[in-house]
Design an enzyme around this catalytic site. Sequence first.
Site, PDB file in Angstrom:
ATOM      1  N   GLY A 116      38.467  42.115  29.195  1.00  0.00           N
ATOM      2  CA  GLY A 116      37.231  40.913  29.149  1.00  0.00           C
ATOM      3  C   GLY A 116      36.273  41.557  30.233  1.00  0.00           C
ATOM      4  O   GLY A 116      36.113  42.361  31.117  1.00  0.00           O
ATOM      5  N   CYS A 117      35.031  40.867  29.900  1.00  0.00           N
ATOM      6  CA  CYS A 117      33.757  41.259  30.764  1.00  0.00           C
ATOM      7  C   CYS A 117      34.121  40.880  32.055  1.00  0.00           C
ATOM      8  O   CYS A 117      33.872  41.462  33.062  1.00  0.00           O
ATOM      9  CB  CYS A 117      32.594  40.569  30.106  1.00  0.00           C
ATOM     10  N   TYR A 118      34.308  39.495  32.437  1.00  0.00           N
ATOM     11  CA  TYR A 118      34.269  39.011  33.940  1.00  0.00           C
ATOM     12  C   TYR A 118      35.718  39.730  34.436  1.00  0.00           C
ATOM     13  O   TYR A 118      35.509  40.283  35.559  1.00  0.00           O
ATOM     14  CB  TYR A 118      34.672  37.689  33.800  1.00  0.00           C
ATOM     15  N   PRO A 119      36.864  40.054  33.686  1.00  0.00           N
ATOM     16  CA  PRO A 119      38.041  40.853  34.434  1.00  0.00           C
ATOM     17  C   PRO A 119      37.497  42.246  34.856  1.00  0.00           C
ATOM     18  O   PRO A 119      38.030  42.861  35.821  1.00  0.00           O
ATOM     19  CB  PRO A 119      39.087  40.532  33.382  1.00  0.00           C
ATOM     20  N   THR A 120      36.618  42.682  33.908  1.00  0.00           N
ATOM     21  CA  THR A 120      36.307  44.004  34.178  1.00  0.00           C
ATOM     22  C   THR A 120      35.627  44.365  35.591  1.00  0.00           C
ATOM     23  O   THR A 120      36.230  45.132  36.504  1.00  0.00           O
ATOM     24  CB  THR A 120      35.309  44.792  33.236  1.00  0.00           C
TER      25      THR A 120
END
Length: 319
Positions: A116-120
Amino acid sequence: MTKPTIFIDGEAGTTGLEIRKRLDGRKDIELVSIATDKRKDAVERKRLLNEVDLAILCLPDDAAREAVAMVTNSKTKILDASTAHRTANGWTYGFPEMTPTHEKYIREAKRVSNPGCYPTGAIALIRPLTDASLIPHDYSLTVTAISGYSGGGKELIAICEKPEGNPRGGPYCLYGLDQKHKHIPEMRVHGGLNEDPIFLPSYSSAFYRGMLVQIALRLKGMKRLTGSEMRGTTVHEAITKHYAGKKYIKVEPLQTKLEPGYILSPLEQNETNNLQLQVFWNQEKETVILTACLDNLGKGASGAAVQNLEIMLELNTSY
């Protein structure tokens, strides 16, 4: 030499369109598409999923699980861009730079879950510190972040692009206050944490793409918990060492003195597959601010997917 075939299941969505755009014109792959009138035809989708070398799933979670169940052969590799398999057994997490050897696991995998974008951004900051025992595994971090409105998919894009603006509350909207955001388990598992981080995501209707993730650390508290000497240099060195030689991750020099008007924009890495990490150390107050800047549609989604498929199919990098 036969070109590997790729089918994007869900290519009409935001991520699917971005992946398609990044792959168009490549001479080393063959893109296979489904006819517009057969996108919901399970028989045709199953046929294509089982005929290609790699299928990319740009689908809602339940639809992604259904698509995986349709693959009945041992040849087709799957790259899932949904949340469905990011912490699932039997799936390899698609963040090649997460550990020094993780790219090898992606290359050998049949099932890869695109991050996911935030987790990256969050994992990129957390994992070097848990691996170096600078953050205890049972420590509860707070992660704050802001994204362009494209991160909300077609519904939010349509709302934010209405002539009258965003009726949900203006240019800055905080959400996920129930602490049930679907990205929290991903941050915990792949960040090397035993406790869920407190996660405060937000989006802005003022910009379409771009992302900034932030984590604040009090060094006194960290020192008491770990028994290690904690300085901004310690944190910065751990992160720099972790990503040494990684093409798409740039760790900026340690920041200790900032001008009063210093501004960090979430738009700085737009249209790239780059992830920019920074460490801001206030020695007097014994605090460290960690930041990750990325394109939520690039390294946070479609760029990461292209990077992963290149690894999975052993292709030359396109960036």
